[in-house]
Every structure is written in C-alpha cells, then in structure tokens.
Design a protein around this motif. Structure first.
Motif, PDB file in Angstrom:
ATOM      1  N   TYR A 197      -2.578  10.922  -3.904  1.00 13.89           N
ATOM      2  CA  TYR A 197      -1.172  11.223  -4.002  1.00 13.89           C
ATOM      3  C   TYR A 197      -0.433  10.282  -3.072  1.00 13.89           C
ATOM      4  O   TYR A 197      -1.052   9.558  -2.272  1.00 13.89           O
ATOM      5  N   LEU A 198       0.889  10.279  -3.136  1.00 12.91           N
ATOM      6  CA  LEU A 198       1.726   9.271  -2.491  1.00 12.91           C
ATOM      7  C   LEU A 198       1.510   9.217  -0.979  1.00 12.91           C
ATOM      8  O   LEU A 198       1.465   8.144  -0.384  1.00 12.91           O
ATOM      9  N   GLN A 199       1.376  10.399  -0.331  1.00  8.82           N
ATOM     10  CA  GLN A 199       1.256  10.420   1.129  1.00  8.82           C
ATOM     11  C   GLN A 199      -0.069   9.866   1.634  1.00  8.82           C
ATOM     12  O   GLN A 199      -0.227   9.644   2.838  1.00  8.82           O
ATOM     13  N   LEU A 200      -1.053   9.638   0.743  1.00  7.62           N
ATOM     14  CA  LEU A 200      -2.324   9.056   1.171  1.00  7.62           C
ATOM     15  C   LEU A 200      -2.325   7.528   1.112  1.00  7.62           C
ATOM     16  O   LEU A 200      -3.298   6.899   1.510  1.00  7.62           O
ATOM     17  N   MET A 201      -1.236   6.940   0.601  1.00 11.41           N
ATOM     18  CA  MET A 201      -1.134   5.487   0.578  1.00 11.41           C
ATOM     19  C   MET A 201      -0.765   4.970   1.976  1.00 11.41           C
ATOM     20  O   MET A 201      -0.193   5.704   2.795  1.00 11.41           O
ATOM     21  N   GLN A 202      -1.074   3.719   2.235  1.00 14.07           N
ATOM     22  CA  GLN A 202      -0.780   3.126   3.535  1.00 14.07           C
ATOM     23  C   GLN A 202      -0.292   1.702   3.360  1.00 14.07           C
ATOM     24  O   GLN A 202      -0.630   1.022   2.387  1.00 14.07           O
ATOM     25  N   ILE A 203       0.518   1.272   4.337  1.00 14.40           N
ATOM     26  CA  ILE A 203       0.959  -0.121   4.400  1.00 14.40           C
ATOM     27  C   ILE A 203       0.751  -0.610   5.822  1.00 14.40           C
ATOM     28  O   ILE A 203       1.182   0.054   6.782  1.00 14.40           O
ATOM     29  N   THR A 204       0.113  -1.743   5.984  1.00 16.40           N
ATOM     30  CA  THR A 204      -0.134  -2.304   7.307  1.00 16.40           C
ATOM     31  C   THR A 204       1.174  -2.615   8.016  1.00 16.40           C
ATOM     32  O   THR A 204       2.109  -3.147   7.420  1.00 16.40           O
ATOM     33  N   GLY A 205       1.232  -2.247   9.300  1.00 21.08           N
ATOM     34  CA  GLY A 205       2.402  -2.585  10.103  1.00 21.08           C
ATOM     35  C   GLY A 205       3.405  -1.466  10.266  1.00 21.08           C
ATOM     36  O   GLY A 205       4.424  -1.628  10.930  1.00 21.08           O
ATOM     37  N   PHE A 206       3.115  -0.282   9.663  1.00 22.97           N
ATOM     38  CA  PHE A 206       4.051   0.840   9.761  1.00 22.97           C
ATOM     39  C   PHE A 206       3.449   2.003  10.543  1.00 22.97           C
ATOM     40  O   PHE A 206       3.854   3.143  10.359  1.00 22.97           O
ATOM     41  N   SER A 207       2.470   1.728  11.426  1.00 22.10           N
ATOM     42  CA  SER A 207       1.766   2.815  12.102  1.00 22.10           C
ATOM     43  C   SER A 207       2.686   3.682  12.938  1.00 22.10           C
ATOM     44  O   SER A 207       2.424   4.861  13.149  1.00 22.10           O
ATOM     45  N   GLU A 208       3.791   3.127  13.438  1.00 19.87           N
ATOM     46  CA  GLU A 208       4.690   3.886  14.302  1.00 19.87           C
ATOM     47  C   GLU A 208       5.898   4.446  13.561  1.00 19.87           C
ATOM     48  O   GLU A 208       6.742   5.099  14.148  1.00 19.87           O
ATOM     49  N   ASN A 209       6.013   4.165  12.261  1.00 23.01           N
ATOM     50  CA  ASN A 209       7.214   4.587  11.533  1.00 23.01           C
ATOM     51  C   ASN A 209       6.796   5.098  10.159  1.00 23.01           C
ATOM     52  O   ASN A 209       6.814   4.373   9.172  1.00 23.01           O
ATOM     53  N   ARG A 210       6.387   6.371  10.097  1.00 26.56           N
ATOM     54  CA  ARG A 210       5.895   6.928   8.844  1.00 26.56           C
ATOM     55  C   ARG A 210       7.010   7.029   7.814  1.00 26.56           C
ATOM     56  O   ARG A 210       6.789   6.813   6.626  1.00 26.56           O
ATOM     57  N   THR A 211       8.228   7.357   8.244  1.00 25.42           N
ATOM     58  CA  THR A 211       9.337   7.458   7.301  1.00 25.42           C
ATOM     59  C   THR A 211       9.612   6.117   6.645  1.00 25.42           C
ATOM     60  O   THR A 211       9.806   6.024   5.425  1.00 25.42           O
ATOM     61  N   GLY A 212       9.616   5.051   7.462  1.00 27.27           N
ATOM     62  CA  GLY A 212       9.811   3.709   6.902  1.00 27.27           C
ATOM     63  C   GLY A 212       8.683   3.325   5.966  1.00 27.27           C
ATOM     64  O   GLY A 212       8.908   2.662   4.937  1.00 27.27           O
ATOM     65  N   GLU A 213       7.464   3.733   6.292  1.00 29.79           N
ATOM     66  CA  GLU A 213       6.324   3.416   5.441  1.00 29.79           C
ATOM     67  C   GLU A 213       6.449   4.114   4.086  1.00 29.79           C
ATOM     68  O   GLU A 213       6.217   3.505   3.032  1.00 29.79           O
ATOM     69  N   ILE A 214       6.829   5.413   4.090  1.00 33.81           N
ATOM     70  CA  ILE A 214       7.003   6.135   2.829  1.00 33.81           C
ATOM     71  C   ILE A 214       8.119   5.512   2.005  1.00 33.81           C
ATOM     72  O   ILE A 214       8.037   5.406   0.773  1.00 33.81           O
ATOM     73  N   SER A 215       9.183   5.079   2.670  1.00 36.29           N
ATOM     74  CA  SER A 215      10.283   4.422   1.952  1.00 36.29           C
ATOM     75  C   SER A 215       9.802   3.163   1.248  1.00 36.29           C
ATOM     76  O   SER A 215      10.133   2.914   0.077  1.00 36.29           O
ATOM     77  N   GLU A 216       9.002   2.362   1.932  1.00 32.66           N
ATOM     78  CA  GLU A 216       8.478   1.134   1.342  1.00 32.66           C
ATOM     79  C   GLU A 216       7.514   1.445   0.193  1.00 32.66           C
ATOM     80  O   GLU A 216       7.520   0.782  -0.846  1.00 32.66           O
ATOM     81  N   ILE A 217       6.692   2.480   0.370  1.00 31.23           N
ATOM     82  CA  ILE A 217       5.761   2.880  -0.688  1.00 31.23           C
ATOM     83  C   ILE A 217       6.530   3.336  -1.925  1.00 31.23           C
ATOM     84  O   ILE A 217       6.228   2.947  -3.057  1.00 31.23           O
ATOM     85  N   SER A 218       7.537   4.180  -1.712  1.00 31.38           N
ATOM     86  CA  SER A 218       8.344   4.679  -2.835  1.00 31.38           C
ATOM     87  C   SER A 218       9.021   3.540  -3.579  1.00 31.38           C
ATOM     88  O   SER A 218       8.998   3.479  -4.826  1.00 31.38           O
ATOM     89  N   ARG A 219       9.617   2.612  -2.830  1.00 26.73           N
ATOM     90  CA  ARG A 219      10.273   1.463  -3.460  1.00 26.73           C
ATOM     91  C   ARG A 219       9.271   0.627  -4.247  1.00 26.73           C
ATOM     92  O   ARG A 219       9.555   0.163  -5.361  1.00 26.73           O
ATOM     93  N   SER A 220       8.074   0.456  -3.688  1.00 22.08           N
ATOM     94  CA  SER A 220       7.060  -0.358  -4.353  1.00 22.08           C
ATOM     95  C   SER A 220       6.555   0.297  -5.630  1.00 22.08           C
ATOM     96  O   SER A 220       6.276  -0.392  -6.622  1.00 22.08           O
ATOM     97  N   LEU A 221       6.445   1.641  -5.636  1.00 20.74           N
ATOM     98  CA  LEU A 221       5.991   2.323  -6.843  1.00 20.74           C
ATOM     99  C   LEU A 221       7.019   2.187  -7.965  1.00 20.74           C
ATOM    100  O   LEU A 221       6.656   2.038  -9.140  1.00 20.74           O
ATOM    101  N   LYS A 222       8.299   2.239  -7.607  1.00 17.68           N
ATOM    102  CA  LYS A 222       9.330   1.996  -8.616  1.00 17.68           C
ATOM    103  C   LYS A 222       9.219   0.563  -9.137  1.00 17.68           C
ATOM    104  O   LYS A 222       9.375   0.303 -10.340  1.00 17.68           O
ATOM    105  N   GLY A 223       8.910  -0.359  -8.232  1.00 17.79           N
ATOM    106  CA  GLY A 223       8.702  -1.746  -8.656  1.00 17.79           C
ATOM    107  C   GLY A 223       7.527  -1.884  -9.603  1.00 17.79           C
ATOM    108  O   GLY A 223       7.577  -2.670 -10.567  1.00 17.79           O
ATOM    109  N   LEU A 224       6.444  -1.116  -9.370  1.00 17.16           N
ATOM    110  CA  LEU A 224       5.300  -1.136 -10.280  1.00 17.16           C
ATOM    111  C   LEU A 224       5.714  -0.681 -11.679  1.00 17.16           C
ATOM    112  O   LEU A 224       5.307  -1.275 -12.688  1.00 17.16           O
TER     113      LEU A 224
END
Length: 969
Positions: free
Chosen positions: A838-865
């Motif tokens: 599920y979405l919360q199990l995805m990860q992006i390198t470089g966002f270890s200190e900002n989970r909200t920013g990481e989820i935002s990037e993941i969400s944007r990327s899934l729309k891009g997919l």
C-alpha cells in the motif's frame, strides 16, 4: 608534432564526448538576436546540456535575465556576466559579439536546441555506462543484482530528464477533441467509458476505472483484530517480556512468528496500530494460558485461522510448544538464588527480609547466598517465638560480628591516608565542615560519617576506603545503613509484596539459559515437588498463591521446551481467602527435559526415582495430539485405498488387528507420532510431516469471557501475518484484489500488482480462493474437500492465460516502480491496471526526516504513473487512528494519513467500511460492506453497498452476479 595515423585519429575521436559547438553557439546567438525565441527552447534545455563550460555560464545568465524580464543582447549579457566576475572567463565582450555575429537567424533555434539536447543525452549515457563499468570492475564490488538495479536506475533517470511533450492547446484543437469525445460517448449507448471494476453499482457511479486516474482505496489496518493493552510478547533478542503498549510506543518490535510449515522464526513488526477502546474477550486454554483480544482477532485452529467470534469452547488452537529464547544479562549466582528463595518462601513485609523453610539444606544454601551481600547475617528465629508448629525462620539483618572489625579497618585506613597526605584531623574537619570530635570518633573506630559525608570523605582523600563499591562499603560499616539485601529486593520489585501479589522480576527473563535453570531449580526447591504416584505415573508440580507468578513460571519452563498446565487447587485452609494455584508438568518428554535441564536442589533422590520410572514406560502423551481436522485430511488423502495397500506400498507390514481410530465411535485425536507414520504411508505427505515436527501444541479453549471496553493495539507482520503474544499464536487487501481479479479476467492487457505487504504466493492463493469460492483456510492448508477441486480447476482455467504480474519487493520507490512497469510494457504491451498495496509502505531516498514531504512526492509520482501509462492506478492507503475515537466510525477525507497531498492528487478516493467489525451484535450489518466514495473528480460521490464473504475474502454485488452462476452458487 607528427600527424597521427588514421586509426589513432579515429580512436581519439571516439574518446571525445559527443557534442556540437556549432549548435550550442547557434542557440546562444539566436537568443541574443531574438529574445522571443526563449519561449521555444526554455522547456527543452538546461545549462548542463551545453558541453562547453563558457556556454553553460552564458546560458545560466540568460535564464536569470529571462526570469527577470530583461533583454538578452550583447550589452546586457556582458553586464550580467561582469557582475558575476565571469565575463573574462567566457572570453569577454568579443566572445559574445562573435556569437551574435555568426548566427544569421533565430528561426531554426528549436532544431539547434534539439541537437544540443541529443548530444547531452548521449554524454549522460556514456557517463552512466562508465559508472556501471567501474562498479563491475571493482575488486570487491557490490552484488550483481545490486549493480543491475543501479544500472537500471541510472538509465531511467536519464529518461526521466527528457523534455515533457505537450503544452498549451488552442481552442480549435480543444473543440475538435471535445466533439470527437462526445460522439464516442454517444456511440457507446451508455456503456462504461473505463475499465469495469466488477461491481455493478460502483461502475454506475464511476463509469468504470478511467485511464490516467489515480484511485485511492483507504481503510483502517487490522479492522478490529487487536490485542488488549498489557499483553506481553517475547523479545527474541534480549529475552525480555515487553507489553504491546511499549512496542507500539517505540515503533519497533522484534518478535516470534509462525510460518506456514508450523515453525517459529524471528521477525519484526512493520506497522503499529493504536485502535483505541473496543470490546475485548479473554481466551483461556486448558493449560492455563490466557490472552485478551477483540472478537475479530484470528487464532490458528485445525481449520486454519479463524476469528474468535467463530471459535467455541472445546476448539483447539495453536500455541508454541517451545520458546527457545534466552537473555544475555547475567547476574552473580548468589543474587539469582536469593531472588528465587525470596519469591518462593521469602517474607518482605517486615523490617528485615525473612526466609521460612523446613529444609536444613535450603536454609544453609540461602544463608550461603546471602553471605555475599556486605555486612549482613542470617539469624535463626527459634520456633518457640512463633509456635512449635511453625517452620523455622531466618532473619536477614546487619551483622554486628562483621560490623566492628570492618569499622576498625575503616578507622585504620583513614588514619593511614591522613598521615600519607599530611592532613591533620582539624584540617579534615574544616574541609568536610564537621566537628573535630566527629573526626576523632572516626579515627578511633567509634563512628562513621553519614552516607553523604562518607562519599565526600572518599572523594577528598581520593580513595575507596574499603573496596571499589562505595555504596556497599558504606553498608558494611554504617550502623544505620540500609540493609543491602532489602535494597537488592527493592531494586527488583520484590520487596513489600505479600504472597498473593508477588511477580516475576523483569531481570529474570533476560538471564542466560544456565542461570535461568538455576533460578527455576531453587524456586522448585521451595514450592515444588516431584514423585511417583501410587498409580505409577510421575508428577512434577509447583504451587503459589500468585497466579501471575505461576503463569510466569509456566512461560520460563516453555523456554526449555517444558509443557505445563495451571489449575486452581482446592482450598483446604479456612483462613485463606484466595485458593492457591498449582502448575503441573504434563507429559513424559517434558518431565524428562525438566530432570535433565533444570532439576530440584535438595530433591535429587526424588527426581532420580521419577527418572527411573519414566525410563520404564513407553513414550506417549494423551494430551499432545492434533485437531480432528487432521483425521479428515488423512482419510481424504487415503481415498479408496485400503490400509493393506498403503502398508504394502511402503514396504511395511500391516499390524495385526490394525485400527486407525480416524473415524466412527472409536475416533481419537491423532498423535504427532502417528501423523509422522501416516506421512510416510502417504508418499511423504508434506503437510503431515510439518504437523508431526511442528513447533505447535494444540491447546483446548476452556473459557471465553467478556472484559468490557479496553484499550487495544495491533501489529502488522509482513509475510506470515501472525505473532506470538502471551504464549499463544495470534494473527493480524481484499477489495483492491477483487478489482485486480476482474481486470485480469475482463481484459487482455497486462495487470501489474505491487504488493509490499503480502508475498506473491499468498496473494495468488487468496485470488484462487476468491474466484473459486473456496474457503481460504482450506486453500492455504491444502485440505480441499471433494466439491472444492472442480472450483479450483475453474479458477485456474480463468487465470492461466491471463497477464497478471505481481512484484512483492518491499519498500519500492516510484522510480523503481516505473522502471519495472516499463519492462512489462515493452514485453507485453500497454497496461490495463496498476495496483499498489500500500502507499505508506513506499519509500523515497532523501526524505528520512520529512515523512509528509515523502508522501506528497509519492502521491504526485503515482498520479504521474497513471498519466504516463494511460491506465488506472489503484493505491491502497491507511487511515488515521483518530476515527476510532468517534462514535461514528465511517471514514471521512480528513482521516487519510498525510491527507493533504493524497486528497489533492487523487481522482477518486473511496473508503472501505464494515460496520460488523465495530458492532458485531447487530444482525442487520452482518456480511455487508460499504464503499464510501469521498471524492470523484469527474463524477458524483456517495456510498455503494456490497456483500462481504469473509471465508472467500471476497466483495460482491448484493445481487448474484455472473461469476456466482459460473460456479454454481
């Protein structure tokens, strides 16, 4: 310099990175001639695309001038470069003038920009190839799989940097496309415009899953499958017993889990759930184990994992038969013994610790253990003081006989130190702000300082006066110092506890194996017994007034693989308000292991006699048997073959008068030994072999009692989805997988599933159960009934030629997903559907200190997919636990975890809600699920009601569908 041979010239040319200085100059010159040309190339080039360093500097300045609305002629450029101290670097005003002079026109600037961009891409490919080669040539390089992933990442990163196609579209083109779309919809005559979800009412609201849409399916994890606050789990790393509350608070949980072959292994929780307060029920088994859970929490039965609401008293559930976990925090041996003695027969409610026992051997061993504590002694309280019918009592108090010599030693050491440092008594008194008389009393051995002054004295003279431990030294010489044994008992939580309220100290669970055996040895020496009964049966037992203490003893025995049973003893004493509890070691194998690994001090002869008795008996256990579902499994595997045929096939003689006792009036529970025999007869049946050698004991449920509303928690364990809590095995995607099933069957295009929580094999078993309408526990265990086989065959035939791809790699990033999808698209064509669990199990390198920013990037990327592959992307998402605190548990948009970005990017957001989870006593909501559409960018919102069939893990329309007819439902 001589001219190079043609071959050398070709080699040199090959080593020069691809570039076109002429095209770069034409781009820069064209921009200086026509500033409006910037709009044609600004989205096609970046400064790093230029090969020549001077050209990169000029283009960077042009970007700045364009963004600030300034012209880009020779004069303005030169001024801007001069401000940055870069004008001389690029070649001065003459260089800029030459660029403008050598470019006749800006009309072809886009073609020049494409050349620059193409050469830049080639250089990046060369750079990536060199990095890949360096990694492969490294003498101690990384694994090949890791290098392959890195190579793919580098290449796809270059692809990601390519300019995006598209841009503003004019009114004429827009109108043409709109009219064409209306005509297409008219010709569909009301048919769906997207991919069918397989649910009639949902398709009616959404017209199917639309291409390029990001669809979020959200629900609470676990849906009520929770443990009560305070439930304890074993930490396999340290041996400690840790409450589930602590594990959820620290978001880290090493634990034990049960695999599909019934073996325990170490694992870790991947998600931690605080589910608020819910109705909780306590489950108690015949061996005395207890755990408190919600009604929806599954337990492993002979028919697979079943929720508590479907388990009746008398059902057998799986519990570990051994928990081979030991700690590493050793204690001195005398401390281990002291804790055992005081827990069993100790008195801790008076001024001094007391030990009451009839055995001279135990009193002597206790005295020897206590003698290692400084400045104490054991005094026997004469029986006349307590009455002739009372057992002798040892009082642990300060030792005057040791007190005076140690004080003399203290005074002598003090005088020596003062003389060595040439300090007078008067000077010392001044330093410590005490009277001269006090110092004189110290030096003469008549007194010692109070503890704080004692510590200052040692610090002033830079010495331990008697040893290395100042606190112990002081206890040894001070008349009114605390009793060190009492201090030790207080530190371990044993002091001031009446027998009924005694608990196992936390430190005991972290002891190494040898010391844990020593602790149990002395504990049983006080309150345990071992003997051969009149009927010739051996017996080992332990008694205590504290049920909590005796449960902990049962757990500690389990670490040695010793099975035991707890029961409430009959109360024969009128003055006892609470009946005592007794633990009994229940089978021969456990009794032998206890004799070998633990033993009982002072009762060695009784254990020897018991051991001799056990050695004369045939090994068997009436209690250690398997559920009756295994009998049915053996008969099904046997089929129409006779027992004579089975024994003949295995080259074993059929025993005279053989009776399997698998059915009929003589039916019995199958022993593990017999299960192993049947496994051999049935050509090495793996399921029976696993049961025969399992780490599981099948314990009977004797009580299920309501405890009211309690705080509950749950853990998610990847792969196995279960863990051991309170020495019982307890368990922890359905709707989205139903969407996948329909997409796979209805479309000839590939369907891609990214399952970061559940392994691919488990997903496929679940899909076969759902499509074939076969109980999932029978599919998982292989215990199919006669009517299940044709259903399984039909489900397999539905799927065998379809293009379903499941990737169960954990913690993928959007880029990694994109590369894997592209690989499938290249080989199999365009996608029909992409599902992510599920979405919360995805990860992006470089966002270890900002989970909200990481989820935002993941969400944007899934729309891009979704847009890139022109297909629906369905992503599962978790909800916040805050909804559990509301009377109405139906989710709303704000319940989405990190909801801002997800809500913005998603085209459709739907919430799965089952009211029966929260209100199990309401007959009107049983088997009914709601899909609440909280957002739909191009359609209505509302609620779709569906049927939920738990045993198939399947959602369906409330009315029968074509699939039900296909399977005869």
């Amino acid at each position: 310099m001589q001219d190079q041979p043609p071959a050398d010239q070709e080699t040199a040319a090959l080593k020069l990175p691809p570039h076109s200085l002429e095209a770069e100059q034409s781009v820069l010159g064209g921009l200086m001639l026509d500033n409006q040309a910037w709009d044609h190339i600004s989205d096609r080039l970046v400064a790093d695309d230029f090969y020549r360093y001077e050209h990169r500097l000029v283009f960077n300045v042009m970007i700045h001038l364009a963004e600030s609305g300034q012209p880009m002629d020779v004069v303005t450029l030169s001024e801007a470069l001069e401000d940055r101290d870069q004008l001389d670097t690029v070649g001065g005003l003459a260089f800029l003038a030459e660029l403008a002079r050598n470019t006749p026109s800006a009309s072809n600037i886009r073609a020049y920009a494409d050349i620059v961009r193409e050469r830049a891409t080639l250089r990046k490919l060369i750079r990536a190839a060199n990095q890949i080669a360096e990694g492969a040539f490294a003498p101690q390089g990384r694994p090949a799989d890791e290098l392959l992933n890195e190579a793919e990442r580098l290449v796809f990163q270059i692809a990601e940097e390519r300019p995006k196609t598209g841009g503003p579209i004019g009114m004429s083109d827009l109108l043409t496309k709109a009219v064409d779309r209306i005509d297409e919809l008219f010709n569909l005559k009301g048919e769906m415009t997207g991919l069918s979800s397989g649910f009639r009412d949902l398709d009616g609201m959404t017209s199917g899953l639309q291409p390029s849409d990001l669809v979020i399916i959200a629900g609470r994890p676990s849906m009520g499958k929770c443990l009560m606050s305070g439930s304890r789990l074993v930490d396999p790393d340290t041996g400690a017993l840790v409450t589930i509350d602590e594990l959820v608070a620290r978001q880290q949980a090493p634990l034990l889990t049960l695999t599909d072959d019934f073996k325990l292994k170490q694992s870790c929780a991947s998600a931690f759930v605080d589910d608020g307060k819910k109705p909780v029920f306590r489950v108690r088994t015949v061996t005395g184990r207890e755990v408190a859970t919600t009604l929806t929490h599954p337990f492993l039965t002979g028919d697979g994992w079943q929720p508590l609401e479907k388990i009746a008293v008398g059902e057998r559930i799986a519990v570990p038969r051994e928990i081979p976990v030991f700690g590493h925090d050793a204690m001195p041996e005398h401390q281990v013994k002291t804790l055992a003695f005081m827990l069993a027969d100790g008195g801790t409610t008076q001024t001094c610790p007391m030990f009451t026992n009839n055995s001279p051997e135990l009193r002597a061993d206790f005295t020897q253990a206590v003698s290692h504590f400084p400045g104490v002694t054991c005094r026997l309280v004469e029986s006349a003081e307590k009455g002739a019918d009372r057992a002798p009592v040892l009082r642990v108090s300060r030792d005057a006989a040791r007190f005076h010599p140690l004080r003399e030693q203290f005074s002598q050491t003090l005088r020596e130190k003062l003389q060595a440092k040439n300090i007078t008594g008067e000077a010392l008194a001044s330093l410590l702000n005490v009277s001269k008389a006090a110092v004189s009393a110290w030096c003469n051995g008549n007194a010692v300082p109070v503890q704080t002054t004692y510590m200052r004295l040692c610090e002033t003279l830079n010495m331990p006066l008697m040893g290395d431990n100042l606190a112990s030294d002081y206890s040894a010489v001070a008349k009114n110092a605390p009793n060190p044994v009492r201090q030790f008992l207080e530190a371990h939580g044993v002091w001031a506890k009446k027998a009924l309220h005694k608990r196992m100290p936390d430190g005991i669970f972290r002891l190494p194996k040898q010391q844990l055996a020593l602790f149990l040895n002395r504990l049983f020496a006080c309150d345990g017994s071992a003997f051969v009964q009149a009927n010739g049966q051996g017996r080992i037992s332990y008694a205590s007034s504290s049920r909590e203490l005796i449960r902990d003893v049962q757990h500690l025995l389990l670490r040695f693989g010793i099975l035991s049973k707890i029961r409430e003893k009959q109360n024969h004493y009128a003055n006892l308000r609470q009946s005592p509890w007794e633990l009994e070691i229940i089978d021969q194998a456990s009794q032998k292991r206890f004799i070998q690994d633990v033993g009982i001090f002072s009762k060695e002869q009784a254990l020897e006699a018991l051991g001799d008795c056990l050695n004369t008996k045939r090994t068997h256990s009436n209690r250690d048997s398997l559920p009756k579902s295994v009998n049915r499994y053996v008969l099904a595997k046997k089929g129409e073959r006779s027992w004579s045929e089975l024994f003949a096939q295995s080259d074993e003689p059929l025993p005279v008068g053989y009776n399997s006792h698998l059915s009929g009036r003589s039916e019995r529970f199958l022993s593990r030994q017999r299960a192993a025999e049947y496994a051999r007869l049935l050509e090495g049946d793996v399921y029976l072999e696993n049961l025969a050698s399992s780490d599981v004991y099948w314990d009977e449920v004797v009580a299920i009692e309501p405890l009211g509303m309690q705080q509950v928690y749950d853990l998610t364990v990847d792969d196995t989805h279960n863990f051991v809590a309170e020495d019982i095995c307890v368990h922890n995607t359905t709707f989205a997988m139903n969407l996948v099933e329909h997409a796979v069957i209805a479309s000839d295009k590939p369907v891609m599933v990214f399952s970061m929580e559940m392994p691919a094999e488990s997903l496929m078993l679940r899909m076969l159960s759902s499509l074939g309408r076969i109980d999932q526990t029978r599919v998982r265990t292989g215990q199919l009934e006669d009517e299940d086989w044709p259903r399984l065959t039909s489900a397999v035939n539905l799927l065998k030629d379809k293009q379903l791809f499941i990737d169960d790699t954990a913690a993928l990033s959007p880029n990694e997903m994109r590369s894997r999808i592209r690989r499938v698209v290249r080989e199999h064509g365009n996608m029909a559907l992409i599902m992510i669990d599920y979405l919360q199990l995805m990860q992006i390198t470089g966002f270890s200190e900002n989970r909200t920013g990481e989820i935002s990037e993941i969400s944007r990327s899934l729309k891009g997919l979704a847009k890139e592959f022109n297909c629906p992307v369905v992503a599962l998402s978790q909800l916040n636990r805050s909804l559990e605190q509301r009377p109405n548990k139906r989710p709303v948009m704000s319940d989405l975890r990190e909801s801002g970005a997800i809500e913005q990017d998603a085209d459709v957001i739907a919430f799965v809600y089952r009211d029966e989870v929260y209100n199990p006593d309401n007959p009107d909501n049983q088997g009914i699920a709601e899909l609440i559409i909280g957002k739909q960018r191009n359609g209505p919102i509302g609620t779709v009601h569906m049927a939920f069939i738990g045993r198939y893990t399947r959602f369906e329309d409330l009315a029968p569908d074509s699939y039900g007819e296909a399977f005869g439902d």
